[in-house]
Write a protein that holds these residues in place. Structure first.
Motif, PDB file in Angstrom:
ATOM      1  N   LYS A 250    -104.227  57.981  44.453  1.00  0.00           N
ATOM      2  CA  LYS A 250    -102.840  58.533  44.467  1.00  0.00           C
ATOM      3  C   LYS A 250    -102.588  59.161  42.773  1.00  0.00           C
ATOM      4  O   LYS A 250    -102.088  58.378  42.225  1.00  0.00           O
ATOM      5  CB  LYS A 250    -101.646  57.862  45.112  1.00  0.00           C
ATOM      6  N   GLN A 251    -102.939  60.415  42.847  1.00  0.00           N
ATOM      7  CA  GLN A 251    -102.918  60.988  41.533  1.00  0.00           C
ATOM      8  C   GLN A 251    -101.473  61.593  41.191  1.00  0.00           C
ATOM      9  O   GLN A 251    -101.268  62.564  42.103  1.00  0.00           O
ATOM     10  CB  GLN A 251    -104.084  61.674  41.232  1.00  0.00           C
TER      11      GLN A 251
ATOM     12  N   HIS B 289    -107.737  61.424  32.145  1.00  0.00           N
ATOM     13  CA  HIS B 289    -106.316  61.872  32.627  1.00  0.00           C
ATOM     14  C   HIS B 289    -106.555  62.915  33.613  1.00  0.00           C
ATOM     15  O   HIS B 289    -105.548  63.197  34.328  1.00  0.00           O
ATOM     16  CB  HIS B 289    -105.488  62.432  31.563  1.00  0.00           C
ATOM     17  N   GLN B 290    -107.650  63.622  33.769  1.00  0.00           N
ATOM     18  CA  GLN B 290    -107.924  64.896  34.771  1.00  0.00           C
ATOM     19  C   GLN B 290    -107.540  64.587  36.263  1.00  0.00           C
ATOM     20  O   GLN B 290    -107.786  63.307  36.589  1.00  0.00           O
ATOM     21  CB  GLN B 290    -109.128  65.313  34.366  1.00  0.00           C
TER      22      GLN B 290
ATOM     23  N   ILE C 298    -106.914  50.323  32.404  1.00  0.00           N
ATOM     24  CA  ILE C 298    -106.401  50.577  33.675  1.00  0.00           C
ATOM     25  C   ILE C 298    -105.040  50.691  33.494  1.00  0.00           C
ATOM     26  O   ILE C 298    -104.032  49.996  33.498  1.00  0.00           O
ATOM     27  CB  ILE C 298    -106.685  49.291  34.634  1.00  0.00           C
ATOM     28  N   GLN C 299    -104.584  52.117  33.808  1.00  0.00           N
ATOM     29  CA  GLN C 299    -103.213  52.552  33.449  1.00  0.00           C
ATOM     30  C   GLN C 299    -103.234  53.422  34.631  1.00  0.00           C
ATOM     31  O   GLN C 299    -103.204  54.916  34.494  1.00  0.00           O
ATOM     32  CB  GLN C 299    -103.084  53.377  32.254  1.00  0.00           C
ATOM     33  N   PRO C 300    -102.612  53.071  35.863  1.00  0.00           N
ATOM     34  CA  PRO C 300    -102.733  54.021  36.834  1.00  0.00           C
ATOM     35  C   PRO C 300    -101.554  55.223  37.031  1.00  0.00           C
ATOM     36  O   PRO C 300    -101.844  56.050  37.696  1.00  0.00           O
ATOM     37  CB  PRO C 300    -102.614  53.046  38.129  1.00  0.00           C
ATOM     38  N   TYR C 301    -100.735  55.104  36.157  1.00  0.00           N
ATOM     39  CA  TYR C 301     -99.937  56.263  35.788  1.00  0.00           C
ATOM     40  C   TYR C 301    -100.519  57.320  35.277  1.00  0.00           C
ATOM     41  O   TYR C 301    -100.239  58.677  35.436  1.00  0.00           O
ATOM     42  CB  TYR C 301     -98.501  55.728  35.082  1.00  0.00           C
ATOM     43  N   TYR C 302    -101.531  57.034  34.295  1.00  0.00           N
ATOM     44  CA  TYR C 302    -101.976  58.078  33.265  1.00  0.00           C
ATOM     45  C   TYR C 302    -103.350  58.331  33.572  1.00  0.00           C
ATOM     46  O   TYR C 302    -103.932  59.395  33.229  1.00  0.00           O
ATOM     47  CB  TYR C 302    -101.797  57.634  31.883  1.00  0.00           C
TER      48      TYR C 302
END
Length: 274
Positions: free
Chosen positions: A22-23, A145-146, A188-192
């Motif tokens: 989920k991006q 980040h793409q 691991i930074q799922p927001y970014y």
């Protein structure tokens, strides 16, 4: 592979590429002031103070700086930096390099205008119409980040002149250290971070998109300011994130102190358009 809140980190079947299922696409909110600075009592930023990176940017990306300066000529001197941040890398290049910047963040664009005289493109990189062609395209810790990885790499290629060069960095997801730590790894930074690449995947797949690998290696040491080290430590040790980092750093007078520091693995890469 991992479950993080309502998101999953998923590995592609038969390869080492990993992505978030989920991006987020609300880029201006993601990369506003709170991304670059801790605001008020918040500890949700990615940097304690992004302006400290000005002191270390040339050192950490010297492989790219050295290559550009070495091979730039009068008729081979046009550069675009994608995700230029505050424009520090462009600012340290010789004036003979004709530089332009792309940046999705309005906050960063303001700083680029202060720090450089580069032409600036803003918005969704895949949607913006850029008519120029470049000898060099640089993009440091941006590819992960793409939202659309293949389209991003194809557009970069389309903006390069014949034999143009793409220079970038990204975390190396599959190092032994990151595999041992697993979902607590600082990268691991799922927001970014929407994608998690590694050196092996790049070597095996990048040629399919019209690139030739000139240089690639995984690095394990970098220069960081102590505030950034605390931020990264909060991913690995969550209790750190609950502390008021701003007060701690100011009280101990640590803000802006730069030290060599171990990292869990980052890929530096130079590709040539074929």
């Amino acid at each position: 592979i991992y479950k993080l809140n309502d998101q999953k980190i998923v590995q592609c079947i038969g390869c080492s590429l990993v992505y978030i299922d989920k991006q987020r696409a609300d880029f201006e909110k993601l990369y506003g002031r709170s991304y670059y600075f801790i605001v008020g009592e918040s500890a949700g930023a990615n940097y304690l103070n992004y302006k400290n990176k000005k002191k270390i940017i040339k050192s950490n990306f010297y492989f790219a700086y050295n290559y550009i300066v070495k091979y730039a000529k009068k008729n081979r001197n046009k550069l675009l930096e994608i995700g230029a941040g505050f424009g520090y890398f462009i600012n340290c290049l010789p004036s003979t390099i004709i530089s332009e910047a792309f940046e999705v963040s309005k906050e960063a664009k303001k700083e680029i205008k202060i720090n450089t005289i580069a032409k600036i493109y803003e918005g969704d990189f895949l949607a913006v119409n850029i008519k120029n062609k470049y000898d060099f395209i640089a993009s440091f810790d941006v590819i992960e980040h793409q939202t659309y990885l293949k389209e991003y790499l194809n557009k970069v290629s389309s903006l390069l002149k014949k034999d143009g060069v793409f220079l970038f960095t990204t975390p190396d997801f599959r190092t032994l250290y990151n595999r041992i730590i697993g979902k607590k790894a600082p990268i691991i930074q799922p927001y970014y971070h929407n994608y998690y690449l590694d050196k092996t995947w790049i070597e095996r797949n990048i040629t399919k998109l019209g690139y030739k690998v000139i240089h690639i290696r995984t690095t394990y040491f970098t220069k960081m300011d102590i505030g950034y080290i605390l931020i990264m430590g909060s991913f690995f040790l969550p209790f750190i994130g609950k502390l008021n980092l701003l007060k701690i750093v100011k009280k101990l007078k640590l803000d802006g102190i730069i030290v060599p520091f171990f990292r869990f693995g980052g890929v530096e890469c130079i590709l040539q358009r074929t």
